[in-house]
Design an enzyme around this catalytic site. Sequence first.
Site, PDB file in Angstrom:
ATOM      1  N   HIS A 131       0.853  -1.350  -0.085  1.00 51.88           N
ATOM      2  CA  HIS A 131       0.174  -0.042  -0.041  1.00 51.88           C
ATOM      3  C   HIS A 131       0.971   1.357  -0.017  1.00 51.88           C
ATOM      4  CE1 HIS A 131      -0.403  -0.267   4.648  1.00 51.88           C
ATOM      5  NE2 HIS A 131       0.764   0.405   4.438  1.00 51.88           N
TER       6      HIS A 131
ATOM      7  N   HIS B 235      -1.761   5.838   8.517  1.00 49.31           N
ATOM      8  CA  HIS B 235      -0.367   6.296   8.564  1.00 49.31           C
ATOM      9  C   HIS B 235      -0.202   7.712   9.319  1.00 49.31           C
ATOM     10  CE1 HIS B 235      -0.323   3.422   5.394  1.00 49.31           C
ATOM     11  NE2 HIS B 235       1.027   3.267   5.889  1.00 49.31           N
TER      12      HIS B 235
ATOM     13  N   HIS C  46      10.514  -3.605   4.523  1.00 45.56           N
ATOM     14  CA  HIS C  46      11.009  -2.258   4.441  1.00 45.56           C
ATOM     15  C   HIS C  46      11.258  -1.465   5.594  1.00 45.56           C
ATOM     16  CE1 HIS C  46       6.758  -1.439   4.803  1.00 45.56           C
ATOM     17  NE2 HIS C  46       6.930  -0.084   4.983  1.00 45.56           N
TER      18      HIS C  46
ATOM     19  N   GLU D 284       4.195  -4.820   9.406  1.00 43.57           N
ATOM     20  CA  GLU D 284       2.922  -4.544   8.974  1.00 43.57           C
ATOM     21  C   GLU D 284       2.388  -5.848   8.148  1.00 43.57           C
ATOM     22  OE1 GLU D 284       2.849  -0.848   7.006  1.00 43.57           O
ATOM     23  OE2 GLU D 284       3.300  -1.662   5.361  1.00 43.57           O
TER      24      GLU D 284
END
Length: 423
Positions: A12, A59, A193, A240
């Site tokens: 995403h 976020h 990441h 995540e």
Amino acid sequence: MARIVGGIGSSHTPTIGFALDTNKQADPVWAPIFAGYEPVQKWLREKRPDVLFFIYNDHVTSFFFDHYSHFALGVGGEYAVADEGGGPRHLPPVKGHPGLARHIALALTADEFDLAYFQGKPLDHGCFSPLSMMWPHEGHWPGAIVPLQVGVLEFPIPTARRCFRLGKSLRRAIESYPEDLRVAIVATGGLAHQVHGERAGFNNTPWDMEFLDLLEREPERLSELTIAQYAERGGLEGTEVIMWLIMRGALSAKVRKLHSAYYLPSMTPIVTVIYEDDSAVPQTETDAGFRERIARELAGVERLPGTYPFTLERSVKAYRLNRFLHRLIEPQYRRRFLADPEPMFEEAELTAQERDLVRRRDWRALIHYGVIFFLLEKLAAVLGITNLHVYAAMRGETLEEFQKTRNAQVLYSVAGQGPRLKQ
């Protein structure tokens, strides 16, 4: 009955939305992103899901750390695109499915998952970045979503095992919903990441490949890893990917992989996968028995006279009016209200019925409509009316008649430094 048509996994990263919005389809650097989503688009066209159960994380856009939950289920009727700093993307709002969301909330709560509920909040790139690449959206979207926002930014976060178990419970919830719906489960985020600290830019493609293989064939092994192990292998923000275990838990033990694409252009891999069930999922109770079990806690409450539980259905119905009354905690807002509420009714987009209820101070009718009592006492405090006046009115009595049923004849309100109470 509702049925799950399959599961999608997708990154995403905002890179996806940027590529779409800036028309990078023909750019060799960006073209692999579009190629990875073409099979997803085709599969969705063929399966024609009515609802996407959309698992994502915000976020720090619509959810801040003044109140941060592990699992926040969207129960509203519509979700707009959030402004993340430079204005919202030019995408239409997407419809929600409050009926399915309420049923899922009931089922997951019965299975002892602690949920928060939200509505009226815009969704950020965690949802709309991949959604805009998956579904056509010229003017409107082809279906609805039920979003699940998973709190993975403020530690401690949910465990991988809990996410996997939630997925199993989610499947039973969806399949027991009595309406004929086709539902696809979409999990977003990842893969490896990290975007902060001296480790910023960390990637680990071998781990990504191992993760995808285990997700397909042995998801239980992924559920046994700790968050620290996920961070070591995939970067802290890469943890995540535990959200993908919710999707995988909602599918059968054996799945058929229809598509997988992986591309690492910069900071975050851009990944898409599609799975369909490839084995039976045994049921230990009938759908009717399951629905009876999950409704057990409130069964019979309807027989209590003059009692109106503030359910998700009532919350969604009266959301505008409850939000309007909640803002009376703001000093400037209540000063405007006392001076002239009519322009405020228009700003809040209250219906004619809602405006009439507030104008008439019809406390009983406001409760019947779906306003929660604790906002009525705020309205009363602003108006200088005591709680006891409201209680009496809801019973259809005068204050004197109601006071005779009390052990002490006192008057009070939640007003702090507000207007003098009317006697």
